[in-house]
Motif scaffolding. Structure first.
Motif, PDB file in Angstrom:
ATOM      1  N   ASN A  50      56.165  18.295 -23.299  1.00 43.69           N
ATOM      2  CA  ASN A  50      55.526  18.107 -21.991  1.00 43.69           C
ATOM      3  C   ASN A  50      54.046  17.769 -22.174  1.00 43.69           C
ATOM      4  O   ASN A  50      53.160  18.365 -21.546  1.00 43.69           O
ATOM      5  CB  ASN A  50      55.688  19.350 -21.109  1.00 43.69           C
ATOM      6  N   TYR A  51      53.793  16.775 -23.034  1.00 41.59           N
ATOM      7  CA  TYR A  51      52.421  16.416 -23.414  1.00 41.59           C
ATOM      8  C   TYR A  51      51.569  16.054 -22.199  1.00 41.59           C
ATOM      9  O   TYR A  51      50.385  16.392 -22.139  1.00 41.59           O
ATOM     10  CB  TYR A  51      52.451  15.249 -24.404  1.00 41.59           C
ATOM     11  N   PHE A  52      52.168  15.379 -21.215  1.00 41.52           N
ATOM     12  CA  PHE A  52      51.408  14.940 -20.046  1.00 41.52           C
ATOM     13  C   PHE A  52      51.427  15.970 -18.913  1.00 41.52           C
ATOM     14  O   PHE A  52      50.990  15.686 -17.800  1.00 41.52           O
ATOM     15  CB  PHE A  52      51.931  13.593 -19.553  1.00 41.52           C
ATOM     16  N   GLN A  53      51.964  17.151 -19.207  1.00 43.77           N
ATOM     17  CA  GLN A  53      51.902  18.310 -18.317  1.00 43.77           C
ATOM     18  C   GLN A  53      52.478  18.030 -16.930  1.00 43.77           C
ATOM     19  O   GLN A  53      51.801  18.201 -15.900  1.00 43.77           O
ATOM     20  CB  GLN A  53      50.454  18.812 -18.212  1.00 43.77           C
ATOM     21  N   GLN A  54      53.726  17.616 -16.911  1.00 44.70           N
ATOM     22  CA  GLN A  54      54.423  17.369 -15.657  1.00 44.70           C
ATOM     23  C   GLN A  54      55.247  18.582 -15.240  1.00 44.70           C
ATOM     24  O   GLN A  54      55.576  19.438 -16.045  1.00 44.70           O
ATOM     25  CB  GLN A  54      55.309  16.129 -15.793  1.00 44.70           C
ATOM     26  N   GLN A  55      55.586  18.633 -13.959  1.00 44.80           N
ATOM     27  CA  GLN A  55      56.236  19.818 -13.406  1.00 44.80           C
ATOM     28  C   GLN A  55      57.714  19.914 -13.736  1.00 44.80           C
ATOM     29  O   GLN A  55      58.299  20.981 -13.617  1.00 44.80           O
ATOM     30  CB  GLN A  55      56.046  19.852 -11.886  1.00 44.80           C
ATOM     31  N   SER A  56      58.308  18.808 -14.133  1.00 46.35           N
ATOM     32  CA  SER A  56      59.732  18.822 -14.464  1.00 46.35           C
ATOM     33  C   SER A  56      60.017  17.809 -15.560  1.00 46.35           C
ATOM     34  O   SER A  56      59.226  16.885 -15.784  1.00 46.35           O
ATOM     35  CB  SER A  56      60.581  18.506 -13.232  1.00 46.35           C
ATOM     36  N   THR A  57      61.136  17.970 -16.216  1.00 44.58           N
ATOM     37  CA  THR A  57      61.541  17.025 -17.255  1.00 44.58           C
ATOM     38  C   THR A  57      61.761  15.637 -16.664  1.00 44.58           C
ATOM     39  O   THR A  57      61.395  14.625 -17.271  1.00 44.58           O
ATOM     40  CB  THR A  57      62.825  17.499 -17.950  1.00 44.58           C
ATOM     41  N   ALA A  58      62.356  15.602 -15.466  1.00 42.34           N
ATOM     42  CA  ALA A  58      62.601  14.312 -14.812  1.00 42.34           C
ATOM     43  C   ALA A  58      61.288  13.584 -14.524  1.00 42.34           C
ATOM     44  O   ALA A  58      61.181  12.373 -14.724  1.00 42.34           O
ATOM     45  CB  ALA A  58      63.381  14.529 -13.519  1.00 42.34           C
ATOM     46  N   ARG A  59      60.292  14.340 -14.064  1.00 45.90           N
ATOM     47  CA  ARG A  59      58.992  13.726 -13.769  1.00 45.90           C
ATOM     48  C   ARG A  59      58.300  13.267 -15.046  1.00 45.90           C
ATOM     49  O   ARG A  59      57.688  12.200 -15.089  1.00 45.90           O
ATOM     50  CB  ARG A  59      58.098  14.731 -13.037  1.00 45.90           C
ATOM     51  N   ALA A  60      58.414  14.079 -16.107  1.00 46.44           N
ATOM     52  CA  ALA A  60      57.819  13.707 -17.396  1.00 46.44           C
ATOM     53  C   ALA A  60      58.452  12.432 -17.934  1.00 46.44           C
ATOM     54  O   ALA A  60      57.769  11.550 -18.467  1.00 46.44           O
ATOM     55  CB  ALA A  60      57.990  14.846 -18.395  1.00 46.44           C
ATOM     56  N   LYS A  61      59.763  12.330 -17.775  1.00 47.53           N
ATOM     57  CA  LYS A  61      60.486  11.147 -18.248  1.00 47.53           C
ATOM     58  C   LYS A  61      60.083   9.912 -17.464  1.00 47.53           C
ATOM     59  O   LYS A  61      59.860   8.831 -18.045  1.00 47.53           O
ATOM     60  CB  LYS A  61      61.993  11.380 -18.124  1.00 47.53           C
ATOM     61  N   ASP A  62      59.954  10.065 -16.137  1.00 42.75           N
ATOM     62  CA  ASP A  62      59.572   8.930 -15.296  1.00 42.75           C
ATOM     63  C   ASP A  62      58.158   8.467 -15.620  1.00 42.75           C
ATOM     64  O   ASP A  62      57.889   7.265 -15.715  1.00 42.75           O
ATOM     65  CB  ASP A  62      59.682   9.322 -13.824  1.00 42.75           C
ATOM     66  N   MET A  63      57.235   9.418 -15.800  1.00 40.64           N
ATOM     67  CA  MET A  63      55.865   9.058 -16.121  1.00 40.64           C
ATOM     68  C   MET A  63      55.784   8.341 -17.458  1.00 40.64           C
ATOM     69  O   MET A  63      55.140   7.290 -17.569  1.00 40.64           O
ATOM     70  CB  MET A  63      54.951  10.289 -16.164  1.00 40.64           C
ATOM     71  N   GLU A  64      56.432   8.890 -18.474  1.00 44.15           N
ATOM     72  CA  GLU A  64      56.372   8.280 -19.806  1.00 44.15           C
ATOM     73  C   GLU A  64      56.954   6.879 -19.770  1.00 44.15           C
ATOM     74  O   GLU A  64      56.379   5.953 -20.363  1.00 44.15           O
ATOM     75  CB  GLU A  64      57.116   9.149 -20.818  1.00 44.15           C
ATOM     76  N   ARG A  65      58.048   6.699 -19.093  1.00 45.12           N
ATOM     77  CA  ARG A  65      58.676   5.385 -19.002  1.00 45.12           C
ATOM     78  C   ARG A  65      57.746   4.396 -18.295  1.00 45.12           C
ATOM     79  O   ARG A  65      57.612   3.248 -18.716  1.00 45.12           O
ATOM     80  CB  ARG A  65      60.005   5.486 -18.248  1.00 45.12           C
ATOM     81  N   THR A  66      57.092   4.858 -17.245  1.00 50.37           N
ATOM     82  CA  THR A  66      56.176   4.000 -16.494  1.00 50.37           C
ATOM     83  C   THR A  66      54.957   3.635 -17.328  1.00 50.37           C
ATOM     84  O   THR A  66      54.521   2.477 -17.352  1.00 50.37           O
ATOM     85  CB  THR A  66      55.736   4.694 -15.198  1.00 50.37           C
ATOM     86  N   LEU A  67      54.384   4.619 -18.021  1.00 47.10           N
ATOM     87  CA  LEU A  67      53.232   4.347 -18.885  1.00 47.10           C
ATOM     88  C   LEU A  67      53.597   3.360 -19.988  1.00 47.10           C
ATOM     89  O   LEU A  67      52.822   2.459 -20.320  1.00 47.10           O
ATOM     90  CB  LEU A  67      52.709   5.646 -19.498  1.00 47.10           C
ATOM     91  N   GLU A  68      54.786   3.528 -20.540  1.00 47.32           N
ATOM     92  CA  GLU A  68      55.236   2.628 -21.604  1.00 47.32           C
ATOM     93  C   GLU A  68      55.352   1.201 -21.087  1.00 47.32           C
ATOM     94  O   GLU A  68      54.938   0.248 -21.756  1.00 47.32           O
ATOM     95  CB  GLU A  68      56.582   3.114 -22.149  1.00 47.32           C
ATOM     96  N   ARG A  69      55.876   1.048 -19.879  1.00 49.45           N
ATOM     97  CA  ARG A  69      55.999  -0.285 -19.283  1.00 49.45           C
ATOM     98  C   ARG A  69      54.621  -0.886 -19.011  1.00 49.45           C
ATOM     99  O   ARG A  69      54.401  -2.082 -19.225  1.00 49.45           O
ATOM    100  CB  ARG A  69      56.811  -0.222 -17.983  1.00 49.45           C
TER     101      ARG A  69
END
Length: 205
Positions: A50-69
């Protein structure tokens, strides 16, 4: 793209309403790349630590995917220039990545924000944003089919992103339009990369 009466119509997306500007996280992502980590490494850090300190795994996954894009849509020269720029120009690089990924937002910035710079009005009112969406609804069946709630959320997201990019400043009855001071290195890179539409938006030309 899809066809309307034989005419090719642009394909739009409202997915941006579930995202944030995420400038701090974008900067952190680039720092990790600069340190030699791979995108797979960062993906694992985001989900397992949870490096980006998100409230849920789903949110962390969405953020990482978006940042990668966002990172992947930019030419590497932008990523190399990023650390050498001041904060405002770094935010514009993040904004550039969002514009490249969302056609409707890109059109909004070009047609509405840029027009404010051209006119020198410096005041963006709600009715001007409503006019933009009404025009899109009149020519695009996809946008015409969106619920009013979706339009309101898009309006809020667009304004929030531009405020966080320091291009708008919220006032009581309107948003103050702010003209960015582009670093000459960033301006030259936009030209050399052929990102002339976004350059015109930033410069009001």
């Amino acid at each position: 793209m899809f066809e309307k009466d034989g005419e090719i119509m642009p394909q739009y997306s409202a997915s941006i309403i579930t995202h944030s500007f995420w400038f701090t996280e974008f900067s952190q992502y680039l720092t990790l790349l600069e340190q030699g980590l791979s995108q797979q490494d960062i993906r694992e850090m985001a989900l397992e630590e949870n490096y980006f300190q998100q409230q849920s795994t789903a949110r962390a996954k969405d953020m990482e995917r978006t940042l990668e894009r966002r990172v992947n849509v930019l030419d590497h020269d932008y990523l190399e220039l990023f650390p050498a720029l001041d904060l405002d120009n770094q935010k514009l690089i993040n904004l550039l990545s969002v514009l490249k990924l969302n056609r409707l937002f890109d059109e909004f910035v070009y047609e509405v924000y840029r027009n404010e710079l051209l006119l020198g009005d410096e005041r963006l009112h709600g009715y001007e944003i409503e006019t933009f969406f009404s025009q899109k609804q009149s020519v695009n069946n996809q946008v015409a089919g969106w619920k009013e709630q979706t339009i309101r959320r898009l309006t809020g997201t667009f304004k929030t992103f531009l405020r966080e990019a320091n291009l708008l400043s919220a006032q009581e009855e309107y948003d103050l339009v702010k003209r960015p001071l582009l670093d000459i290195r960033f301006e030259m890179l936009l030209r050399s990369e052929g990102d002339l539409r976004q350059l015109a938006s930033f410069l009001g030309r």
